[in-house]
Design a protein around this motif. Sequence first.
Motif, PDB file in Angstrom:
ATOM      1  N   LEU A 359      78.906 -22.748 -27.366  1.00 49.02           N
ATOM      2  CA  LEU A 359      77.889 -23.046 -26.352  1.00 49.02           C
ATOM      3  C   LEU A 359      78.336 -22.548 -24.982  1.00 49.02           C
ATOM      4  O   LEU A 359      77.533 -21.996 -24.214  1.00 49.02           O
ATOM      5  N   SER A 496      75.684 -17.647 -29.021  1.00 49.00           N
ATOM      6  CA  SER A 496      76.347 -18.869 -29.446  1.00 49.00           C
ATOM      7  C   SER A 496      76.565 -18.943 -30.955  1.00 49.00           C
ATOM      8  O   SER A 496      77.306 -19.803 -31.432  1.00 49.00           O
ATOM      9  N   THR A 536      73.825 -26.081 -35.877  1.00 53.77           N
ATOM     10  CA  THR A 536      73.711 -24.843 -35.091  1.00 53.77           C
ATOM     11  C   THR A 536      72.263 -24.414 -34.945  1.00 53.77           C
ATOM     12  O   THR A 536      71.804 -24.076 -33.844  1.00 53.77           O
ATOM     13  N   THR A 540      70.725 -24.414 -31.212  1.00 51.88           N
ATOM     14  CA  THR A 540      70.405 -23.133 -30.597  1.00 51.88           C
ATOM     15  C   THR A 540      68.902 -22.853 -30.567  1.00 51.88           C
ATOM     16  O   THR A 540      68.471 -21.877 -29.945  1.00 51.88           O
TER      17      THR A 540
END
Length: 559
Positions: A359, A496, A536, A540
């Motif tokens: 991140l 990321s 994730t 994201t």
Amino acid sequence: MRAKEIGGAAPAAWLAGIGLAVIVVVPFAAVVLQAIFPNLGRGSFAEPFSLLLATLSDIRLVGMAGNTVLLGLAVVAASACLAVPLGMVRALYRVPLAPLWDVLLLVPFMIPPYIATLGWIMTLQPRGYLEQIAGFNLAPILFSLTGMTLVMTFNTFPVVYFAVSRTVEAVGSRYAGVGRVFGASPLRAFFHITLPLSAPGLAASLLLVFAAAIEEYGTPAALGRRAGFEVLVTGIDSRVSDWPIDLPGAAALSLVLVLLSLAAFLVQRWILNRRSYQTVGGKPQAAEKQPLGRLAAPVLAAFAAVSFLATGVPMLAVLATALTRTISGGLRLDNLGGGNFAAVFGGASGALAALGNSLLLGVLTAAVTGVIGAVAAYAVVKTRIRGRTAIDVLTVLPNALPGIVVAVGLILAWNMPALPFTPYNTPLILLFAYCCILLPQTARYATAAFLQIGDNLEAAARVCGASAPTAFRRILLPLIFPSLASAMLLVFALASRELVASVVVAPVGMQTIALFIWRQFEQGSVGLGMAMAFVTIVVTTLLPLAFLALLRRTGLVAA
């Protein structure tokens, strides 16, 4: 006024030039020089081209290059066969639940390709979810060229679908209707009118699919190696990661991969320059979309099936694996639980550190590429200084540099013993890699935004005594900020969870999200890796959307 303009523009050009030199020129030049001079790492320019010629004549390279092109073309063909009919139907007909299908077909963008691949492995492998449910598996198909093509197609075809649907919707059915009036059959009107007018968007999207296919690492590494199907990306990774390290050989293979990417761009330009795709009757007015009639049920079934395969299977496989206590226990209620998610948020195996690292790198990458992209776009569009064409080329060059090539270039450039300072084996090397790979996103968005702003605004500010930096900061930057912010959010999401550069250049002992997931699979902790994968995808996706909503509430971005 001319001298004043040049003097005010010079700082922007210098800042853009320095940033592009460090981020783009250094790794690309290192790859080219190492491929030409195999002894460059020892400070010698002896025997130029010797290793390059030997590598290019290696029969294994011919096989890897052929496999790379074959895989790229197969994914392009499959994506076209899947996306073009759906996109055309979406654009020309009233498809029931159309917004829902658009959302479901957008989700594959949010799923990193390597995570989708791991989901398909868990589903189709022996004793996978399909065998547990239906009693058979499709491992022979999955671990083959066909399997790789299908998995990569389901991840990339939305690029073609949205390009075709939006382009055809803009063209409308007016011109095809005129052709029908003059006696053309529906099929003839489609192939001779509608499809040619949509060619620019279709060609651009298929180029993106080909570029993404030949530089994808996760799917060939996970599926291709088991099938004995080696491509250039995995060949480069082997030369960088396996002993004995062969950096000159990796550089030579990298050049071949770059040439393939450039060839794809040249083919696209050749296709588009062969004829004109402009209309001469003013802005086309799209006719009202036609009802599907008896085709409604088959069309709905097609959209539902594709949405399930592209979105449902990977997401369900990721979630099911994340909730499974033991893989051998299978899909049973007593084998499900949230232990893997608890382990992720409890920091097991460095999960929280990996999440935080990714991140932070995503935020820094978005910030750096945002600054360099905006300044470079300003120098190209709003100034007349010398060198602006070179700046423009450098902002586009990373499009032809696959992530593995950037990683190899950074190793070659910053691993020299004589350097007084090197970012190699530090987190800074990952930041350089991410910025190089993703810089075109912000640069292209900013360039398009600057092209829409007239020169009179900045000129008025300069007449009133504002300096060039002040005019840029107070007038131009707020005007381009909506486009730039959208690009930076996209960069954050992609950086990321980036895999290939992370695998090659990540410092010893440092983990990112992608590395954590990849290594958990290699170590057999599949449930923990999939729990991180699910986190994730959620993080994201939701963080950029939340930030975009905040910008809209504050009025910085239009709703």
